[in-house]
Enzyme design. Structure first.
Site, PDB file in Angstrom:
ATOM      1  N   ALA A 175      -1.784  20.846  -5.952  1.00 43.79           N
ATOM      2  CA  ALA A 175      -1.696  22.207  -5.412  1.00 43.79           C
ATOM      3  C   ALA A 175      -0.436  22.863  -5.961  1.00 43.79           C
ATOM      4  CB  ALA A 175      -1.636  22.137  -3.894  1.00 43.79           C
TER       5      ALA A 175
ATOM      6  N   GLY B 203      -3.508  17.260  -5.336  1.00 43.11           N
ATOM      7  CA  GLY B 203      -4.781  17.949  -5.537  1.00 43.11           C
ATOM      8  C   GLY B 203      -5.384  17.659  -6.900  1.00 43.11           C
TER       9      GLY B 203
ATOM     10  N   GLU C  48      -7.268  14.563  -6.421  1.00 43.01           N
ATOM     11  CA  GLU C  48      -8.441  14.926  -5.609  1.00 43.01           C
ATOM     12  C   GLU C  48      -9.482  15.655  -6.454  1.00 43.01           C
ATOM     13  OE1 GLU C  48      -5.813  16.814  -2.736  1.00 43.01           O
ATOM     14  OE2 GLU C  48      -6.565  15.459  -1.207  1.00 43.01           O
TER      15      GLU C  48
ATOM     16  N   GLU D  97       1.700  13.614  -1.638  1.00 39.92           N
ATOM     17  CA  GLU D  97       1.936  14.652  -0.624  1.00 39.92           C
ATOM     18  C   GLU D  97       2.926  14.222   0.448  1.00 39.92           C
ATOM     19  OE1 GLU D  97      -1.049  13.777  -1.837  1.00 39.92           O
ATOM     20  OE2 GLU D  97      -2.292  15.554  -2.153  1.00 39.92           O
TER      21      GLU D  97
HETATM   22  C1  HXC Z   1       3.723  24.012  -9.160  1.00 40.09           C
HETATM   23  C2  HXC Z   1       4.538  22.460 -10.652  1.00 40.09           C
HETATM   24  C3  HXC Z   1       3.834  21.426  -9.994  1.00 40.09           C
HETATM   25  C4  HXC Z   1       3.040  21.785  -8.869  1.00 40.09           C
HETATM   26  C5  HXC Z   1       4.915  20.570 -11.634  1.00 40.09           C
HETATM   27  N1  HXC Z   1       5.194  21.882 -11.647  1.00 40.09           N
HETATM   28  N2  HXC Z   1       4.097  20.263 -10.632  1.00 40.09           N
HETATM   29  N3  HXC Z   1       4.484  23.737 -10.229  1.00 40.09           N
HETATM   30  N4  HXC Z   1       3.039  23.074  -8.480  1.00 40.09           N
HETATM   31  N5  HXC Z   1       2.312  20.885  -8.194  1.00 40.09           N
HETATM   32  C6  HXC Z   1       6.038  22.614 -12.583  1.00 40.09           C
HETATM   33  C7  HXC Z   1       7.506  22.252 -12.411  1.00 40.09           C
HETATM   34  O1  HXC Z   1       8.074  23.023 -11.346  1.00 40.09           O
HETATM   35  C8  HXC Z   1       8.060  22.622 -13.754  1.00 40.09           C
HETATM   36  O2  HXC Z   1       8.219  24.026 -13.809  1.00 40.09           O
HETATM   37  C9  HXC Z   1       6.927  22.260 -14.716  1.00 40.09           C
HETATM   38  O3  HXC Z   1       5.737  22.202 -13.912  1.00 40.09           O
HETATM   39  C10 HXC Z   1       7.114  20.910 -15.358  1.00 40.09           C
HETATM   40  O4  HXC Z   1       7.344  19.961 -14.335  1.00 40.09           O
HETATM   41  P1  HXC Z   1       8.571  18.922 -14.372  1.00 40.09           P
HETATM   42  O5  HXC Z   1       8.756  18.433 -12.994  1.00 40.09           O
HETATM   43  O6  HXC Z   1       9.745  19.524 -15.079  1.00 40.09           O
HETATM   44  O7  HXC Z   1       7.944  17.773 -15.322  1.00 40.09           O
HETATM   45  P2  HXC Z   1       8.285  16.229 -15.310  1.00 40.09           P
HETATM   46  O8  HXC Z   1       9.759  15.994 -15.161  1.00 40.09           O
HETATM   47  O9  HXC Z   1       7.590  15.677 -16.498  1.00 40.09           O
HETATM   48  O10 HXC Z   1       7.602  15.653 -13.968  1.00 40.09           O
HETATM   49  C11 HXC Z   1       6.192  15.690 -13.873  1.00 40.09           C
HETATM   50  C12 HXC Z   1       5.767  15.404 -12.416  1.00 40.09           C
HETATM   51  C13 HXC Z   1       6.487  16.394 -11.472  1.00 40.09           C
HETATM   52  C14 HXC Z   1       6.120  13.961 -12.040  1.00 40.09           C
HETATM   53  C15 HXC Z   1       4.256  15.564 -12.347  1.00 40.09           C
HETATM   54  O11 HXC Z   1       6.302  17.711 -11.963  1.00 40.09           O
HETATM   55  C16 HXC Z   1       5.961  16.367 -10.070  1.00 40.09           C
HETATM   56  O12 HXC Z   1       6.286  15.445  -9.296  1.00 40.09           O
HETATM   57  N6  HXC Z   1       5.207  17.382  -9.676  1.00 40.09           N
HETATM   58  C17 HXC Z   1       4.725  17.540  -8.313  1.00 40.09           C
HETATM   59  C18 HXC Z   1       3.532  16.643  -8.075  1.00 40.09           C
HETATM   60  C19 HXC Z   1       3.078  16.735  -6.628  1.00 40.09           C
HETATM   61  O13 HXC Z   1       3.855  16.465  -5.703  1.00 40.09           O
HETATM   62  N7  HXC Z   1       1.833  17.134  -6.442  1.00 40.09           N
HETATM   63  C20 HXC Z   1       1.273  17.312  -5.088  1.00 40.09           C
HETATM   64  C21 HXC Z   1       1.326  18.758  -4.702  1.00 40.09           C
HETATM   65  S1  HXC Z   1       0.757  18.998  -3.063  1.00 40.09           S
HETATM   66  P3  HXC Z   1       9.554  24.706 -14.393  1.00 40.09           P
HETATM   67  O14 HXC Z   1       9.333  26.158 -14.133  1.00 40.09           O
HETATM   68  O15 HXC Z   1      10.690  24.087 -13.665  1.00 40.09           O
HETATM   69  O16 HXC Z   1       9.508  24.335 -15.851  1.00 40.09           O
HETATM   70  C22 HXC Z   1      -0.886  18.861  -3.182  1.00 40.09           C
HETATM   71  C23 HXC Z   1      -1.633  19.011  -1.905  1.00 40.09           C
HETATM   72  C24 HXC Z   1      -3.099  18.776  -2.099  1.00 40.09           C
HETATM   73  O17 HXC Z   1      -1.436  18.713  -4.222  1.00 40.09           O
HETATM   74  C25 HXC Z   1      -3.879  19.844  -1.468  1.00 40.09           C
HETATM   75  C26 HXC Z   1      -5.273  19.951  -1.958  1.00 40.09           C
HETATM   76  C27 HXC Z   1      -5.473  20.541  -3.367  1.00 40.09           C
END
Ligand code: HXC
Length: 258
Positions: free
Chosen positions: A65, A109, A112, A132
Site C-alpha cells: 500500500a 499489499g 497480497e 505491516e
Molecule cells: C510508498 C514507498 C513504499 C510504499 C517504498 N517506497 N515503499 N512509497 N509506499 N509502500 C518509496 C520510498 O519511500 C522511496 O521513495 C522509494 O520508494 C525507494 O524506496 P527505498 O526505501 O529507498 O528503497 P530500499 O532502500 O531499496 O528499500 C526497499 C524496501 C523499503 C525494503 C522495499 O522501501 C520498504 O521497506 N518499503 C516499505 C514496505 C512496506 O512496509 N510495505 C507495506 C506497506 S503497508 P523516495 O521518495 O524516498 O525515493 C501495506 C498494507 C496492506 O501494504 C494493505 C492492503 C493493500
C-alpha cells in the site's frame, strides 16, 4: 503529461500488465489500483485475450500500500471508502487466469496482490513479506487469509507476527510460488505459460479456474458437487465436442472458445 501507472502490451492471446511506479517501488496508490483494475477488466472482456501476466517495472514487483496515502487515512476515512477492498473484489471478478511474474520485493499489499494471482512465478531476487506489523497495522488485502492457505499456519503466522521476509527459494519450497527462475527469465517464462493456457478453450479454462478457487470457499462435499456441475456443463460446449473428436481423429483441436 505524467507517465501511466499501468502499462499494457499484448503478445498473441496474452495480455501483459506492468505496474509502472518504479520510483515508489510500484506502491499501490489509489490511482494505480484504479488503472490496474481498468486494465484487468478490459482484458477480461476481450475475447482475443486468454490469459494475463502481471509484473512490476524496476527493482520491485510491489512494495505494498502507498504508505504516504495510508498515513493520511483515519478509521472513518478507510471504513467509509472500503479502502483497498476494491482491489480484492476487482481481481476476484476476473475469469481469466492471471500469472504473477515476481522479481524483487513483494511486500505488504504487494505480497497480497501476488497472492491474488492464480499462478506465481518468481525470479531469484524475489522477496515476499507482510511487514505491516512494523508499521502498526495488519495485512489488509488478504494476507492473513491467503498466506495461511498458501504456506500453512505456522509459517504464515511467523511472517505476519515478525514482519520477517522469505526469499524466492523458501517461497517455492513452502508452496507460495510455482516455479523460480533467473530474474531475466521470469517474465518470459510467465508469458510462455500464459500462452500455453491461452491456447486452450477459454470457457473451459475459466471453469477450471473457478472450480479451483471454489475449493478455498467450500467443504469437500460441496466442492466435489460444484466441480461435478461445472464438469457436466463443459459437455455442452462446442469445444468439448471438438476436443474429444480431435483426440479420436488423432488431430490437433481447433478451439472456438464457446
Ligand atoms: C510508498 C514507498 C513504499 C510504499 C517504498 N517506497 N515503499 N512509497 N509506499 N509502500 C518509496 C520510498 O519511500 C522511496 O521513495 C522509494 O520508494 C525507494 O524506496 P527505498 O526505501 O529507498 O528503497 P530500499 O532502500 O531499496 O528499500 C526497499 C524496501 C523499503 C525494503 C522495499 O522501501 C520498504 O521497506 N518499503 C516499505 C514496505 C512496506 O512496509 N510495505 C507495506 C506497506 S503497508 P523516495 O521518495 O524516498 O525515493 C501495506 C498494507 C496492506 O501494504 C494493505 C492492503 C493493500
Amino acid at each position: 503529461m505524467s507517465e501511466p501507472m499501468i502499462l499494457t502490451e499484448e503478445i498473441g492471446r496474452v495480455g501483459i500488465i506492468t505496474l509502472n511506479r518504479p520510483k515508489a517501488l510500484n506502491a499501490l496508490s489509489g490511482a494505480l489500483i484504479d488503472e490496474l483494475l481498468a486494465a484487468l477488466r478490459s482484458y477480461n472482456k476481450n475475447p482475443d485475450i486468454g490469459a494475463i501476466v502481471l509484473r512490476g517495472n524496476g527493482k520491485a514487483f510491489c512494495a505494498g500500500a502507498d504508505i504516504k496515502e495510508q498515513k493520511e487515512l483515519d478509521f472513518v476515512g478507510a471504513y467509509n471508502t472500503d479502502y483497498l477492498k476494491n482491489l480484492n473484489d476487482g481481481i476476484f471478478a476476473i475469469h481469466k487466469p492471471i500469472i504473477g511474474a515476481i522479481n524483487g520485493y513483494a511486500l505488504g499489499g504487494g505480497c497480497e496482490l501476488a497472492m491474488m494471482c492464480d499462478i506465481l512465478y518468481a525470479g531469484k531476487s524475489a522477496v515476499f513479506g507482510q511487514p505491516e506489523i512494523k508499521l502498526g497495522t495488519i495485512p489488509g488485502a488478504g494476507g492473513t487469509q491467503r498466506l495461511i492457505r498458501a504456506i500453512g499456519k505456522s509459517k504464515a503466522m511467523h511472517m505476519i507476527l515478525t514482519g520477517d521476509t522469505i526469499k524466492a527459494d523458501e517461497a517455492e519450497a513452502a508452496g507460495l510460488v510455482a516455479k523460480i527462475f533467473d530474474d531475466q527469465e521470469t517474465v518470459k517464462e510467465a508469458i510462455e505459460t500464459a500462452q500455453k493456457i491461452a491456447s486452450f478453450s477459454a470457457p473451459v479454462i475459466a471453469m477450471a479456474k473457478e472450480a479451483v478457487n471454489e475449493a478455498e470457499e467450500l467443504g469437500l462435499k460441496s466442492g466435489l458437487h460444484f466441480e461435478s456441475r461445472l464438469y457436466h456443463s463443459s459437455f455442452g460446449l462446442a469445444d468439448h465436442s471438438e476436443g474429444f473428436g480431435a483426440f479420436l481423429q488423432k488431430r490437433q483441436p481447433e478451439w472456438a472458445h464457446k
